[in-house]
Design a protein around this motif. Sequence first.
Motif, PDB file in Angstrom:
ATOM      1  N   LYS A  80      11.491  -7.960  -7.016  1.00 36.98           N
ATOM      2  CA  LYS A  80      10.154  -8.559  -7.120  1.00 36.98           C
ATOM      3  C   LYS A  80       9.239  -8.052  -6.012  1.00 36.98           C
ATOM      4  N   ILE A  81       9.775  -7.971  -4.798  1.00 39.15           N
ATOM      5  CA  ILE A  81       8.975  -7.490  -3.671  1.00 39.15           C
ATOM      6  C   ILE A  81       8.585  -6.027  -3.882  1.00 39.15           C
ATOM      7  N   ILE A  82       9.523  -5.215  -4.307  1.00 39.97           N
ATOM      8  CA  ILE A  82       9.227  -3.795  -4.541  1.00 39.97           C
ATOM      9  C   ILE A  82       8.202  -3.643  -5.655  1.00 39.97           C
ATOM     10  N   ASP A  83       8.327  -4.440  -6.717  1.00 41.29           N
ATOM     11  CA  ASP A  83       7.348  -4.386  -7.807  1.00 41.29           C
ATOM     12  C   ASP A  83       5.948  -4.719  -7.297  1.00 41.29           C
ATOM     13  N   GLN A  84       5.834  -5.724  -6.464  1.00 39.99           N
ATOM     14  CA  GLN A  84       4.536  -6.099  -5.903  1.00 39.99           C
ATOM     15  C   GLN A  84       3.993  -4.996  -4.994  1.00 39.99           C
ATOM     16  N   HIS A  88       0.388  -2.438  -5.313  1.00 41.00           N
ATOM     17  CA  HIS A  88      -0.670  -2.445  -4.309  1.00 41.00           C
ATOM     18  C   HIS A  88      -0.664  -1.233  -3.392  1.00 41.00           C
ATOM     19  N   THR A  89      -0.049  -0.159  -3.824  1.00 36.43           N
ATOM     20  CA  THR A  89      -0.063   1.036  -2.989  1.00 36.43           C
ATOM     21  C   THR A  89      -0.440   2.254  -3.833  1.00 36.43           C
ATOM     22  N   SER A  90      -1.093   3.187  -3.186  1.00 37.38           N
ATOM     23  CA  SER A  90      -1.434   4.442  -3.860  1.00 37.38           C
ATOM     24  C   SER A  90      -0.769   5.627  -3.162  1.00 37.38           C
ATOM     25  N   ASP A  91      -0.025   5.367  -2.103  1.00 44.15           N
ATOM     26  CA  ASP A  91       0.666   6.418  -1.362  1.00 44.15           C
ATOM     27  C   ASP A  91       1.861   6.921  -2.189  1.00 44.15           C
ATOM     28  N   GLU A  92       1.808   8.176  -2.624  1.00 47.26           N
ATOM     29  CA  GLU A  92       2.839   8.721  -3.506  1.00 47.26           C
ATOM     30  C   GLU A  92       4.224   8.725  -2.860  1.00 47.26           C
ATOM     31  N   GLN A  93       4.303   9.052  -1.585  1.00 49.50           N
ATOM     32  CA  GLN A  93       5.603   9.084  -0.902  1.00 49.50           C
ATOM     33  C   GLN A  93       6.198   7.685  -0.830  1.00 49.50           C
ATOM     34  N   ASN A  99      10.888   3.567  -5.507  1.00 51.96           N
ATOM     35  CA  ASN A  99      11.672   3.871  -6.706  1.00 51.96           C
ATOM     36  C   ASN A  99      13.123   4.173  -6.352  1.00 51.96           C
ATOM     37  N   GLU A 100      13.338   4.874  -5.249  1.00 50.09           N
ATOM     38  CA  GLU A 100      14.687   5.161  -4.799  1.00 50.09           C
ATOM     39  C   GLU A 100      15.412   3.873  -4.436  1.00 50.09           C
TER      40      GLU A 100
END
Length: 105
Positions: A80-84, A88-93, A99-100
């Motif tokens: 849930k935290i990772i999904d949130q 709210h981020t646009s930083d590709e890295q 995702n990892e």
Amino acid sequence: MLEKVNRMNELYDTYQELLTSKQKVYFELYYQDDLSLSEIAEQFEVSRNAVFDNIKRTGKLLEDYEDKLQLLNKREAREKIIDQMMLHTSDEQLVKWMNELQSLD
């Protein structure tokens, strides 16, 4: 009923290595292969009640492991935290790292 089956399968995926081979076989046949208690009993030449007791005890054991270790609850909270964070981020890295992290579970 479907919620219980899903819960049992999630607990099984998390804690299956802590079960005996007999517990695993009965559990998989009942919850994953959708065999009836009678079908399992016939296959192993035991009573239907013996299969029922084994599956019931295994389910309680899995719930007890979760009560003590909280591995499933912690995984769900992390997801849930990772999904949130991903929303709210646009930083590709950063998205790549999140995702990892999700793929580790």
